[in-house]
Design a protein around this motif. Sequence first.
Motif, mmCIF file in Angstrom:
data_model
loop_
_atom_site.group_PDB
_atom_site.id
_atom_site.type_symbol
_atom_site.label_atom_id
_atom_site.label_comp_id
_atom_site.label_asym_id
_atom_site.label_seq_id
_atom_site.Cartn_x
_atom_site.Cartn_y
_atom_site.Cartn_z
ATOM 1 N N LYS A 12 27.238 25.457 -11.936
ATOM 2 C CA LYS A 12 26.745 25.560 -10.566
ATOM 3 C C LYS A 12 27.776 26.244 -9.685
ATOM 4 O O LYS A 12 28.983 26.013 -9.846
ATOM 5 N N TRP A 13 27.294 27.080 -8.786
ATOM 6 C CA TRP A 13 28.150 27.707 -7.783
ATOM 7 C C TRP A 13 27.627 27.259 -6.420
ATOM 8 O O TRP A 13 26.545 27.659 -5.985
ATOM 9 N N TYR A 14 28.400 26.417 -5.733
ATOM 10 C CA TYR A 14 27.950 25.858 -4.461
ATOM 11 C C TYR A 14 28.261 26.810 -3.310
ATOM 12 O O TYR A 14 29.213 27.595 -3.356
ATOM 13 N N LEU A 15 27.461 26.720 -2.248
ATOM 14 C CA LEU A 15 27.681 27.528 -1.057
ATOM 15 C C LEU A 15 29.051 27.195 -0.461
ATOM 16 O O LEU A 15 29.346 26.040 -0.170
ATOM 17 N N SER A 16 29.913 28.205 -0.280
ATOM 18 C CA SER A 16 31.262 27.972 0.235
ATOM 19 C C SER A 16 31.505 28.606 1.602
ATOM 20 O O SER A 16 32.371 28.142 2.345
ATOM 21 N N GLU A 17 30.758 29.656 1.956
ATOM 22 C CA GLU A 17 30.959 30.283 3.265
ATOM 23 C C GLU A 17 29.715 31.059 3.684
ATOM 24 O O GLU A 17 29.043 31.670 2.855
ATOM 25 N N VAL A 18 29.443 31.022 4.983
ATOM 26 C CA VAL A 18 28.384 31.833 5.582
ATOM 27 C C VAL A 18 28.998 32.586 6.753
ATOM 28 O O VAL A 18 29.629 31.989 7.620
ATOM 29 N N LYS A 19 28.835 33.897 6.780
ATOM 30 C CA LYS A 19 29.352 34.724 7.876
ATOM 31 C C LYS A 19 28.241 35.634 8.367
ATOM 32 O O LYS A 19 27.635 36.363 7.580
ATOM 33 N N ASP A 20 27.975 35.595 9.694
ATOM 34 C CA ASP A 20 26.935 36.457 10.234
ATOM 35 C C ASP A 20 27.515 37.794 10.681
ATOM 36 O O ASP A 20 28.717 38.042 10.556
ATOM 37 N N LYS A 21 26.661 38.667 11.231
ATOM 38 C CA LYS A 21 27.091 40.015 11.598
ATOM 39 C C LYS A 21 28.078 40.017 12.757
ATOM 40 O O LYS A 21 28.753 41.021 13.001
ATOM 41 N N ASN A 22 28.174 38.906 13.501
ATOM 42 C CA ASN A 22 29.124 38.798 14.616
ATOM 43 C C ASN A 22 30.404 38.078 14.215
ATOM 44 O O ASN A 22 31.204 37.684 15.065
ATOM 45 N N ASN A 23 30.597 37.899 12.906
ATOM 46 C CA ASN A 23 31.791 37.257 12.342
ATOM 47 C C ASN A 23 31.927 35.785 12.704
ATOM 48 O O ASN A 23 33.034 35.246 12.735
ATOM 49 N N ASN A 24 30.815 35.114 12.975
ATOM 50 C CA ASN A 24 30.817 33.660 13.090
ATOM 51 C C ASN A 24 30.782 33.077 11.680
ATOM 52 O O ASN A 24 30.000 33.521 10.838
ATOM 53 N N ILE A 25 31.637 32.081 11.437
ATOM 54 C CA ILE A 25 31.820 31.577 10.076
ATOM 55 C C ILE A 25 31.544 30.080 9.994
ATOM 56 O O ILE A 25 31.946 29.306 10.855
ATOM 57 N N VAL A 26 30.862 29.697 8.941
ATOM 58 C CA VAL A 26 30.718 28.291 8.551
ATOM 59 C C VAL A 26 31.306 28.152 7.150
ATOM 60 O O VAL A 26 30.953 28.919 6.249
ATOM 61 N N LYS B 111 33.888 28.834 14.004
ATOM 62 C CA LYS B 111 34.972 29.781 13.743
ATOM 63 C C LYS B 111 34.464 31.202 13.949
ATOM 64 O O LYS B 111 33.316 31.503 13.625
ATOM 65 N N ASN B 112 35.345 32.061 14.470
ATOM 66 C CA ASN B 112 35.006 33.464 14.638
ATOM 67 C C ASN B 112 36.282 34.281 14.477
ATOM 68 O O ASN B 112 37.265 34.060 15.179
ATOM 69 N N THR B 113 36.257 35.210 13.529
ATOM 70 C CA THR B 113 37.459 35.986 13.229
ATOM 71 C C THR B 113 37.836 36.949 14.342
ATOM 72 O O THR B 113 38.954 37.460 14.377
ATOM 73 N N ASP B 114 36.915 37.206 15.289
ATOM 74 C CA ASP B 114 37.200 38.126 16.396
ATOM 75 C C ASP B 114 37.622 37.396 17.663
ATOM 76 O O ASP B 114 37.942 38.028 18.675
ATOM 77 N N HIS B 115 37.639 36.067 17.618
ATOM 78 C CA HIS B 115 37.857 35.287 18.836
ATOM 79 C C HIS B 115 39.248 34.660 18.837
ATOM 80 O O HIS B 115 39.642 34.002 17.880
ATOM 81 N N THR B 116 40.004 34.856 19.911
ATOM 82 C CA THR B 116 41.320 34.248 20.085
ATOM 83 C C THR B 116 41.318 33.464 21.394
ATOM 84 O O THR B 116 41.528 34.028 22.473
ATOM 85 N N PRO B 117 41.056 32.169 21.365
ATOM 86 C CA PRO B 117 40.984 31.382 22.595
ATOM 87 C C PRO B 117 42.319 31.360 23.332
ATOM 88 O O PRO B 117 43.381 31.418 22.721
ATOM 89 N N SER B 118 42.261 31.262 24.662
ATOM 90 C CA SER B 118 43.473 31.267 25.474
ATOM 91 C C SER B 118 43.945 29.864 25.821
ATOM 92 O O SER B 118 45.092 29.669 26.194
ATOM 93 N N ALA B 119 43.082 28.850 25.729
ATOM 94 C CA ALA B 119 43.455 27.479 26.077
ATOM 95 C C ALA B 119 43.338 26.589 24.852
ATOM 96 O O ALA B 119 42.427 26.748 24.039
#
Length: 204
Positions: free
Chosen positions: A34-48, A78-86
């Motif tokens: 079995k290969w379980y779901l490990s990551e989902v990434k949409d076109k806006n780089n939001n990650i689960v 999570k989002n690879t394009d997002h860098t929070p300031s606070a």
Amino acid sequence: GTKYTYGGTVHPNNNFRNSVLRSHKTNPDAKFAKWYLSEVKDKNNNIVKYMYIEKEPPSTGVLKDGMEVYLSSINYNKNTDHTPSAIENNRSYTISFLYRNTVRGDAQTNYRYGFKENNSMLLDKIHVSCMEFTDDFVNHIPHPDPQGSGYNGTILPCENEIEYHFTYNTQAAFAKTLLTKITTKNIKIDISISISQRYKRGTI
């Protein structure tokens, strides 16, 4: 579009090393089933991200050498394009699944994949928390502690930190384990709500 990643590698330094069911924990020639779901990434780089635990195979008894993999945590926001300031916004959210450190009375075994697979663990509780936003996924995500109920990770303040506790009847007919109650607890304001389930034994 949306990218789905299943499974991972058996390399010990890989975050997704437990997201496969295999015939042996360390043998490089192990069979994969079995290969379980490990990551989902949409076109806006939001990650689960999905993490799993691989239970240590028992060395004795009817469950001896049986393999088991269970969902450990789901990390989102999570989002690879997002860098929070606070720091208050510098967080992701994690749903952690914690299991009882005992063998259920109605544990099951099968050989449908050509090796022994067990199903022996009971879900004890689900914990929903705010976690520090970080790329160091392994060290900052809470995982079930096999020796207790602790977490490792950095927990930031949440307006609502929720736990769902599960109660079972382990003395049902034919030794079946039945879910009898779910208790929802808001840790921050110390409020609990319980929902109970009753079973009626039928006749044939």
